[in-house]
Design an enzyme around this catalytic site. Structure first.
Site, PDB file in Angstrom:
ATOM      1  N   LYS A 123      39.443  18.894  24.699  1.00 35.27           N
ATOM      2  CA  LYS A 123      39.774  18.926  23.268  1.00 35.27           C
ATOM      3  C   LYS A 123      40.816  17.840  22.989  1.00 35.27           C
ATOM      4  O   LYS A 123      41.790  17.712  23.742  1.00 35.27           O
ATOM      5  CB  LYS A 123      40.334  20.316  22.948  1.00 35.27           C
ATOM      6  CG  LYS A 123      40.770  20.509  21.527  1.00 35.27           C
ATOM      7  CD  LYS A 123      41.150  21.965  21.288  1.00 35.27           C
ATOM      8  CE  LYS A 123      41.831  22.096  19.941  1.00 35.27           C
ATOM      9  NZ  LYS A 123      42.210  23.483  19.638  1.00 35.27           N
ATOM     10  N   HIS A 125      42.424  17.318  19.870  1.00 35.49           N
ATOM     11  CA  HIS A 125      43.402  17.586  18.805  1.00 35.49           C
ATOM     12  C   HIS A 125      44.135  18.897  19.128  1.00 35.49           C
ATOM     13  O   HIS A 125      43.847  19.533  20.136  1.00 35.49           O
ATOM     14  CB  HIS A 125      42.692  17.690  17.445  1.00 35.49           C
ATOM     15  CG  HIS A 125      41.697  18.792  17.386  1.00 35.49           C
ATOM     16  ND1 HIS A 125      40.414  18.672  17.885  1.00 35.49           N
ATOM     17  CD2 HIS A 125      41.799  20.061  16.919  1.00 35.49           C
ATOM     18  CE1 HIS A 125      39.770  19.811  17.714  1.00 35.49           C
ATOM     19  NE2 HIS A 125      40.586  20.681  17.134  1.00 35.49           N
TER      20      HIS A 125
END
Ligand SMILES: O=P(O)(O)OC[C@H]1O[C@H](OP(=O)(O)OP(=O)(O)O)[C@H](O)[C@@H]1O
Ligand SMILES: O=C(O)c1cc(=O)[nH]c(=O)[nH]1
Length: 239
Positions: A123, A125
């Protein structure tokens, strides 16, 4: 056939019976032709994703918890795990619910333990990264997974934990399919984990237990049991 006297007859623990019954009644164990992660064609499939109601999750997480507690009691030199790690995807609910089940059975031993799982895609963010839950650095990690066939997933998990600075102190699987790691090798995937990585292992059930419950069910499943036995002969490991 001679019967063992009651005092020496092996007793199957209630959690294991509940787990095996759930495998049949909830269609966790299914029959057909399945292509596995290893590319093998199997006549049966253990689908841990079918444990999707609270009673079913309770049956599998309680079975893991009892198996883990017995495993640690039999191996007193294994340090108390700091983290229960479940590999994505099916390991995610298994790690979280097993931690709760351990805490329910033995709160004093398990109140400081965390869960962690990985993302299959990192991921970029928010909190970012590939892990969810506790960091692994300098921690004792107990890995749990739903099933082991050729051992590829477990090998990847051991490498991931090492990369994150953790120590894998044990591996507990729900179903050990008892298979050779590859066509040309005779040893089992579980044996490889023990010998190559020095990681001790435990399982809730093996293929013999699954075949036994399918045979005992009767009701037209005899042909499925025979196909499972033929598959076992094709892939049976030597250890
Ligand atoms: O011993 P192996 O040959 O590696 O096979 C067993 C692995 O295969 C499945 O993972 P998969 O990546 O298909 O996972 P998912 O359904 O949990 O996403 C299963 O959850 C085990 O982790
Ligand atoms: O080897 C696999 O990919 C595999 C086998 C099995 O029985 N269940 C599962 O989820 N994966």
């Amino acid at each position: 056939m001679a019967q063992l006297p009651p005092s020496t007859a092996p007793t199957i623990p209630a959690y294991k019976t509940a787990f095996l019954q759930a495998c049949l009644s909830a269609n966790v164990l299914t029959f057909g032709t399945y292509t596995l992660k290893s590319g093998r064609q199997s006549p049966y499939f253990f689908n841990a994703g079918a444990f999707h109601t609270a009673p079913l999750l309770s049956a599998i997480s309680t079975a893991y918890a009892h198996t883990i507690i017995a495993f640690l009691a039999e191996n007193p030199d294994i340090p108390q795990p700091d983290v229960i790690f479940g590999p994505a995807y099916k390991g995610i609910p298994l790690a979280t619910t097993t931690l709760l089940a351990l805490h329910t059975l033995a709160p004093d031993s398990w109140s400081r333990t965390s869960y962690t799982f990985n993302r299959k895609e990192a991921k970029n963010h928010g909190e970012t990264g590939s892990l969810v839950g506790s960091p692994l650095a300098n921690k004792n990690i107990l890995v749990i997974d739903d099933v082991i066939t050729a051992g590829t997933a477990m090998r990847e998990t051991i490498e991931l934990v090492k990369k994150e600075g953790g120590r894998v102190v044990g591996f507990v699987v729900a179903v050990d399919r008892g298979e050779r790691i590859s066509e040309g090798e005779s040893q089992s995937a579980m044996g490889l984990i023990r010998r190559e990585f020095g990681v001790r292992t435990a399982r809730i059930v093996g293929l013999d237990d699954l075949i036994g419950v399918v045979r005992a069910e009767g009701g037209g499943l005899e042909g499925e049991a025979e196909r499972m036995e033929r598959y076992r002969e094709r892939w049976r490991a030597s250890d």
